[in-house]
Design a protein around this motif. Structure first.
Motif: not given
Lengths: 186, 197
Positions: A157-169, B109-124
């Motif tokens: 039950s990890l909080s979604p916030i951590w998931v999102v932050i982790g994925a962004i990093v 910043f839709k075409d910004n590289k950092l933003v698209s990098d972040a979304f690349y792993t965020l989607r899965p």
């Protein structure tokens, strides 16, 4: 009525809000039908992005997604119209329940119908997840992230916030250190 | 008048600090129940049931309900309606403002590289979050866990009619992709009554 106008935004989101039973995720099949397929206001990928932002910003996800899409179509006022649309049905229903009917949820028929609706929502959401998977999970890295997050959130039950932050990093690091594949795409 | 300002303030606060939506609003609602006489915390569990049985998000339902009760106590039915409106608007205002800012930012910043990098792993990752929510929806709609814990029989654990209905609906959705989701919801509601799910 003008397609894509303020009224269209309001009514489309009112329809979505009025047909969504359960949380923000149950709204996904409706959004895919109304917003992606019928109106073409957003793509599946954009829906995923809005859900991602909605996970880590305050407020209700349904409201967040409505504001996003309305804003994308018609600017600030569009965002406000879509948001008012998505909350309007539940507002009036609850107002009615609060004022008139008290024991609505205790009714036997209502309870059976709801159990049935829950089954339909489950099937719809499974279907929605399959569609999202096709758009959002594109390579081995994606599959690995998917499995990891799925297991972490189901069993721990990890909080979604951590998931999102982790994925962004992770995405930023991956973009920095493994730029070959990504560089070709954009 | 002061009641309505307080209502707006309290629900604005809930809307501002409840991150992740849905049940994240709940702790704030308990706090409001403790602090004011607008509604009793025992009503909250009923409210969760009602929220699950009516369309719309729990937070909005609760704000509408609490606002109505609170306004009704001061000014009767018109006060109730005003209160419901005040609390609901209060709840959604912070997220609307924040999302409008984020949406503007993302547009730029839709075409910004950092933003698209972040979304690349965020989607899965977000797909997995939704899948895990889906997992718990499946659990509550197809399995009878309290019944299983009571008698230990696998016949009780698996709600066969519900599982059969699930498979039929799922098949239907994939055979007729053009059909609007609400059709399946209506069919399932009728089936629920007929099968006494």
């Amino acid at each position: 009525m003008k397609k894509g106008g303020y009224l269209d935004l309001f009514l489309t989101f009112a329809r979505i809000g009025g047909l969504t039973f359960g949380g923000g995720y149950a709204m996904l099949p409706m959004l895919q039908k109304e917003v992606v397929e019928n109106r073409k206001w957003a793509t599946e990928e954009e829906l995923l992005d809005y859900y991602a932002v909605g996970q880590c910003t305050p407020g209700i996800i349904a409201v967040n997604v409505a504001t996003f899409i309305g804003h994308k179509e018609k600017g600030v006022l569009g965002g406000i119209m879509a948001t008012l649309g998505v909350v309007a049905p539940s507002f009036f229903i609850i107002l009615l329940l609060a004022a008139v009917i008290r024991n609505f949820a205790d009714n036997v028929y209502v309870a059976h119908a709801l159990a049935g609706i829950r089954v339909a929502v489950a099937a719809l959401v499974v279907n929605a997840v399959i569609k999202l998977w096709k758009k959002g999970v594109k390579d081995l890295l994606g599959i690995a992230i998917f499995l990891l997050v799925f297991l972490l959130s189901v069993f721990l039950s990890l909080s979604p916030i951590w998931v999102v932050i982790g994925a962004i990093v992770l995405g930023l690091l991956y973009g920095q250190f493994a730029p070959k594949k990504k560089g070709e795409e954009k | 008048m002061i009641t309505f300002l307080l209502l707006f303030y309290e629900f604005f606060k809930a809307g501002l600090f409840a991150i992740g939506g849905g049940l994240a609003t709940l702790p704030f609602l308990y706090e409001i129940a403790d602090k004011y006489a607008w509604f009793d915390s025992s009503i909250l569990s009923d409210m969760i049931a009602i929220s699950e049985s009516t369309p719309g998000p729990l937070g909005v339902n609760m704000a509408t309900y609490a606002g109505y009760n609170c306004g009704h106590a001061v000014l009767g039915v018109p006060g109730g309606i005003l209160g419901a409106l005040t609390a609901t608007i209060g709840l959604i205002t912070p997220s609307v403002i924040i999302i409008l800012i984020v949406a503007n930012f993302l547009k730029k910043f839709k075409d910004n590289k950092l933003v698209s990098d972040a979304f690349y792993t965020l989607r899965p990752a977000v797909t997995a979050l939704i899948a895990s929510a889906c997992f718990s929806i499946l659990e509550t709609s197809l399995l009878n866990i309290p019944g299983f814990q009571a008698d230990g029989s696998y016949l009780t654990l698996f709600c066969l009619p519900a599982i059969l209905l699930f498979l039929l609906l799922f098949l239907g959705m994939n055979l007729w992709k053009k059909i609007h989701p609400v059709v399946f919801i209506v069919i399932a509601a009728a089936a629920g009554i007929l099968l006494k799910l």
